[in-house]
Design a protein around this motif. Sequence first.
Motif, PDB file in Angstrom:
ATOM      1  N   ASP A  70       0.851  -1.185   0.000  1.00  0.00           N
ATOM      2  CA  ASP A  70       0.000   0.000   0.000  1.00  0.00           C
ATOM      3  C   ASP A  70       0.891   1.241   0.000  1.00  0.00           C
ATOM      4  N   HIS A  71       0.738   2.057  -1.036  1.00  0.00           N
ATOM      5  CA  HIS A  71       1.566   3.251  -1.177  1.00  0.00           C
ATOM      6  C   HIS A  71       0.827   4.510  -0.735  1.00  0.00           C
ATOM      7  N   SER A  72      -0.234   4.343   0.055  1.00  0.00           N
ATOM      8  CA  SER A  72      -1.062   5.483   0.445  1.00  0.00           C
ATOM      9  C   SER A  72      -0.284   6.546   1.204  1.00  0.00           C
ATOM     10  N   GLU A  75       2.039   8.363  -1.370  1.00  0.00           N
ATOM     11  CA  GLU A  75       1.345   8.839  -2.562  1.00  0.00           C
ATOM     12  C   GLU A  75      -0.066   9.254  -2.168  1.00  0.00           C
ATOM     13  N   LYS A  76      -0.252  10.533  -1.943  1.00  0.00           N
ATOM     14  CA  LYS A  76      -1.529  11.048  -1.465  1.00  0.00           C
ATOM     15  C   LYS A  76      -2.497  11.210  -2.638  1.00  0.00           C
ATOM     16  N   ASP A 139      -8.083   2.495  -7.760  1.00  0.00           N
ATOM     17  CA  ASP A 139      -8.083   2.183  -6.334  1.00  0.00           C
ATOM     18  C   ASP A 139      -9.485   1.966  -5.787  1.00  0.00           C
ATOM     19  N   ARG A 331      -2.918   0.381  -5.572  1.00  0.00           N
ATOM     20  CA  ARG A 331      -1.763   0.964  -4.894  1.00  0.00           C
ATOM     21  C   ARG A 331      -2.132   1.793  -3.665  1.00  0.00           C
ATOM     22  N   HIS A 332      -3.395   2.248  -3.589  1.00  0.00           N
ATOM     23  CA  HIS A 332      -3.750   3.211  -2.546  1.00  0.00           C
ATOM     24  C   HIS A 332      -4.979   2.748  -1.762  1.00  0.00           C
ATOM     25  N   ASN A 335      -6.028   4.965   1.333  1.00  0.00           N
ATOM     26  CA  ASN A 335      -6.646   6.211   0.871  1.00  0.00           C
ATOM     27  C   ASN A 335      -8.059   5.959   0.363  1.00  0.00           C
TER      28      ASN A 335
END
Length: 416
Positions: A70-72, A75-76, A139, A331-332, A335
């Motif tokens: 998870d790149h939350s 990476e917003k 997402d 990826r998110h 978020n």
Amino acid sequence: MEQYEPERLSAAQLAAMRRSLTTGRGALTRRSLIRTSGMGALAIGGLGTLSACGIPPAKREGDAAAASDDHSAEEKQINFSNWTEYMDVSDDEKHRPTLEAFTKRTGIKVKYTEDINDNVEFFGKIKPQLAAGQDTGRDLIIVTDWLAARIIRLGWAQKLDAANLPHAFANLSAQFRTPDWDPGRAYSYPWTGIPTVIAYNSKATGGRKVDSVTQLLDDPKLKGRVSFLSEMRDSIGMTLLDMGKDPGNFTDADYDAAIGRLQKGVDKNQIRRFTGNDYTADLDKGDIAACVAWAGDIIQLQAGNPDIKYAIPAAGYITSSDNMLVPAKARHKTNAEKLMDYYYEPPVAARLAAYINYVCPVDGVREELARIDKAMASNTLILPDKEMASRSHAFRSLTSKEETAYEEKFAKLIGA
């Protein structure tokens, strides 16, 4: 590819989907209310109370979705795919107020794309990546219940983290809480609901109320002026309810009995035809006196014709839903969960419901809706009482074998 999806669509299933996309529910716009109506929006929000128990995991045939890293945090952002006209916009159509407010609060930017025109087409876009274990580039997606069930069953949706969904968990309406394809909403949360009711033209019926499938099928004064929907789950579901059967738990024999009940209506010319959303013109003119209908259409017709009425049968009514899912490998995820939860805050939910005009799955919106439009808050179609919400039923999930057999029988019934 078959190793990822053990089921193929039969000719009967594909034919049913084509009906849905050309004239049925799939062809409906996602915001059907005429805005000149003083009635506001259709946003039935069930008022059931949630228990404090935990959310049980859903049972699925596929492997568990393998969540990517998870790149939350770094990476917003969120990539959000939705249907057209399914999000509030400003009067000048240059802004999306609720999305912009979310970004202002959280710092998370939302790339919002209206790239879902129908479930089948959209599934075709994302299936190759899902089957290959790749990121779809999305997402958060919104799909109708039968497709949500398929994606979850195949292991292509990520299990949600309840810690990121406090408002959703607390405010989810009881009538949407436990679909058989995702018990406890472990993988999904509803965006909206789509109710099926009985509608009639009071001028065409001579002022008489029509409020049951029995009346549609047996009242001689309605002969030749009745229509049912060409969507199997709606027409069969409403008929099952009228026969005292539960659409969420029925047998092959029950289904055949419902088919037989409708066949009698066809044979004696009580039923004029089975329709998609094109029934609205005939109902408006009075050529159709009474029918099984989608509630959003009826609210729209009422804006221009005071003779159009609706009824919630004592036996109950069918509700389907469009649902938020986080695809595998998104990826998110965190978020996306924050955005899902945001739309379960009553002030946000009320604004969305007032714009898109469909069933609101969020409890506690009455006061917030009243600030937007008092008529909305006092209208029982928008905020029904607990008794009305308790009469909402979902059509149970079908196996591929059942769906093929059932759609073949239904196609024969309606002459498709």
